[in-house]
Write a protein that holds these residues in place. Structure first.
Motif, PDB file in Angstrom:
ATOM      1  N   MET A   1       0.851  -1.191   0.000  1.00 34.75           N
ATOM      2  CA  MET A   1       0.000   0.000   0.000  1.00 34.75           C
ATOM      3  C   MET A   1       0.891   1.246   0.000  1.00 34.75           C
ATOM      4  SD  MET A   1      -2.803   1.299   2.834  1.00 34.75           S
ATOM      5  CE  MET A   1      -3.769  -0.198   2.744  1.00 34.75           C
ATOM      6  N   GLY A   2       0.586   2.186  -0.868  1.00 40.92           N
ATOM      7  CA  GLY A   2       1.376   3.402  -0.957  1.00 40.92           C
ATOM      8  C   GLY A   2       0.915   4.477   0.024  1.00 40.92           C
ATOM      9  N   ILE A   3       1.720   5.512   0.112  1.00 34.99           N
ATOM     10  CA  ILE A   3       1.453   6.602   1.053  1.00 34.99           C
ATOM     11  C   ILE A   3       0.094   7.252   0.789  1.00 34.99           C
ATOM     12  CG2 ILE A   3       2.175   8.979   1.614  1.00 34.99           C
ATOM     13  CD1 ILE A   3       5.080   7.957   1.467  1.00 34.99           C
ATOM     14  N   HIS A   4      -0.193   7.540  -0.477  1.00 35.06           N
ATOM     15  CA  HIS A   4      -1.446   8.247  -0.778  1.00 35.06           C
ATOM     16  C   HIS A   4      -2.666   7.383  -0.469  1.00 35.06           C
ATOM     17  CE1 HIS A   4       1.386  10.718  -3.343  1.00 35.06           C
ATOM     18  NE2 HIS A   4       0.901  11.564  -2.458  1.00 35.06           N
ATOM     19  N   GLN A   5      -2.549   6.083  -0.675  1.00 36.13           N
ATOM     20  CA  GLN A   5      -3.659   5.191  -0.328  1.00 36.13           C
ATOM     21  C   GLN A   5      -3.860   5.160   1.188  1.00 36.13           C
ATOM     22  OE1 GLN A   5      -5.857   3.488  -2.528  1.00 36.13           O
ATOM     23  NE2 GLN A   5      -6.924   3.486  -0.544  1.00 36.13           N
ATOM     24  N   MET A   6      -2.754   5.125   1.929  1.00 39.86           N
ATOM     25  CA  MET A   6      -2.869   5.128   3.392  1.00 39.86           C
ATOM     26  C   MET A   6      -3.536   6.426   3.863  1.00 39.86           C
ATOM     27  SD  MET A   6       0.590   3.302   4.874  1.00 39.86           S
ATOM     28  CE  MET A   6       1.816   4.072   3.849  1.00 39.86           C
ATOM     29  N   GLN A   7      -3.150   7.558   3.262  1.00 36.47           N
ATOM     30  CA  GLN A   7      -3.767   8.832   3.649  1.00 36.47           C
ATOM     31  C   GLN A   7      -5.247   8.847   3.300  1.00 36.47           C
ATOM     32  OE1 GLN A   7      -0.781  11.262   1.631  1.00 36.47           O
ATOM     33  NE2 GLN A   7      -0.158  12.110   3.617  1.00 36.47           N
ATOM     34  N   SER A   8      -5.592   8.285   2.163  1.00 34.68           N
ATOM     35  CA  SER A   8      -6.996   8.207   1.763  1.00 34.68           C
ATOM     36  C   SER A   8      -7.782   7.320   2.737  1.00 34.68           C
ATOM     37  CB  SER A   8      -7.085   7.654   0.329  1.00 34.68           C
ATOM     38  OG  SER A   8      -8.420   7.486  -0.046  1.00 34.68           O
ATOM     39  N   ASP A   9      -7.193   6.199   3.123  1.00 35.32           N
ATOM     40  CA  ASP A   9      -7.856   5.306   4.089  1.00 35.32           C
ATOM     41  C   ASP A   9      -8.046   5.999   5.435  1.00 35.32           C
ATOM     42  OD1 ASP A   9      -7.846   3.377   2.123  1.00 35.32           O
ATOM     43  OD2 ASP A   9      -6.359   2.084   3.082  1.00 35.32           O
ATOM     44  N   LEU A  10      -7.061   6.770   5.856  1.00 33.86           N
ATOM     45  CA  LEU A  10      -7.173   7.482   7.129  1.00 33.86           C
ATOM     46  C   LEU A  10      -8.250   8.565   7.058  1.00 33.86           C
ATOM     47  CD1 LEU A  10      -3.380   7.690   7.971  1.00 33.86           C
ATOM     48  CD2 LEU A  10      -5.121   6.614   9.418  1.00 33.86           C
ATOM     49  N   ARG A  11      -8.333   9.260   5.911  1.00 39.53           N
ATOM     50  CA  ARG A  11      -9.396  10.260   5.739  1.00 39.53           C
ATOM     51  C   ARG A  11     -10.764   9.601   5.838  1.00 39.53           C
ATOM     52  NH1 ARG A  11      -7.794  11.785   0.608  1.00 39.53           N
ATOM     53  NH2 ARG A  11      -5.597  12.174   0.991  1.00 39.53           N
TER      54      ARG A  11
END
Ligand SMILES: [Mg+2]
Length: 117
Positions: A1-11
Motif C-alpha cells: 500500500m502506498g502513502i497516498h492510499q494510506m492517507q486516503s484510508d485514514l481520511r
C-alpha cells in the motif's frame, strides 16, 4: 500500500466516525508526539543488548508494531493536513542530509554537520 492510499484510508476512517472535527493539524501533531512517546515508553528500560530478545516475544512485537503504526498514521495525517507530499519531502530531506554529511567527512563519526569542518 502506498502513502497516498494510506492517507486516503485514514481520511475515510475519520470521516466515517465524524472525527475530522478533531483533526486540526495542531491536534494531529500533538497526537503524533504522544504516540512517539508510547513507542519510547515500550523500550525505555530495555538495554540495547536485549532488544533482540525483547522483540522476539510476540506480545512485545505486537505492541511495538501497534505504536509504530500509530506514529505512521499521525505522521501521514499531519502531512496530509499540511498538503506536504511525504515522498517528495523525504527525497528532498535525504538529499539535504547527504549534502550536509558527505561520506568522506562523516563516515563512522556522529559529529553534527556544523562541526564536521
Ligand atoms: Mg498508541
Amino acid at each position: 500500500m502506498g502513502i497516498h492510499q494510506m492517507q486516503s484510508d485514514l481520511r475515510a476512517f475519520a470521516r466515517e466516525r465524524d472525527w475530522e472535527q478533531f483533526h486540526s493539524v495542531k491536534n494531529l501533531v500533538m497526537a503524533l508526539s504522544g504516540e512517539a512517546g508510547e513507542l519510547s515508553a515500550l523500550l525505555q528500560w530495555v538495554e540495547p543488548g536485549q532488544i533482540g530478545a525483547w522483540i522476539a516475544r510476540p506480545a512485545n512485537r505486537e505492541a511495538a508494531s501497534d505504536e509504530i503504526a500509530d506514529v505512521l498514521a499521525y505522521l501521514l495525517q499531519v502531512a496530509d493536513g499540511l498538503d506536504i507530499d511525504l515522498e517528495e519531502a523525504f527525497t528532498a530531506k535525504l538529499a539535504k542530509n547527504a549534502a550536509k554529511y558527505p561520506v568522506e567527512k562523516s563516515r563512522g563519526v556522529s559529529t553534527k554537520y556544523t562541526e564536521l569542518g
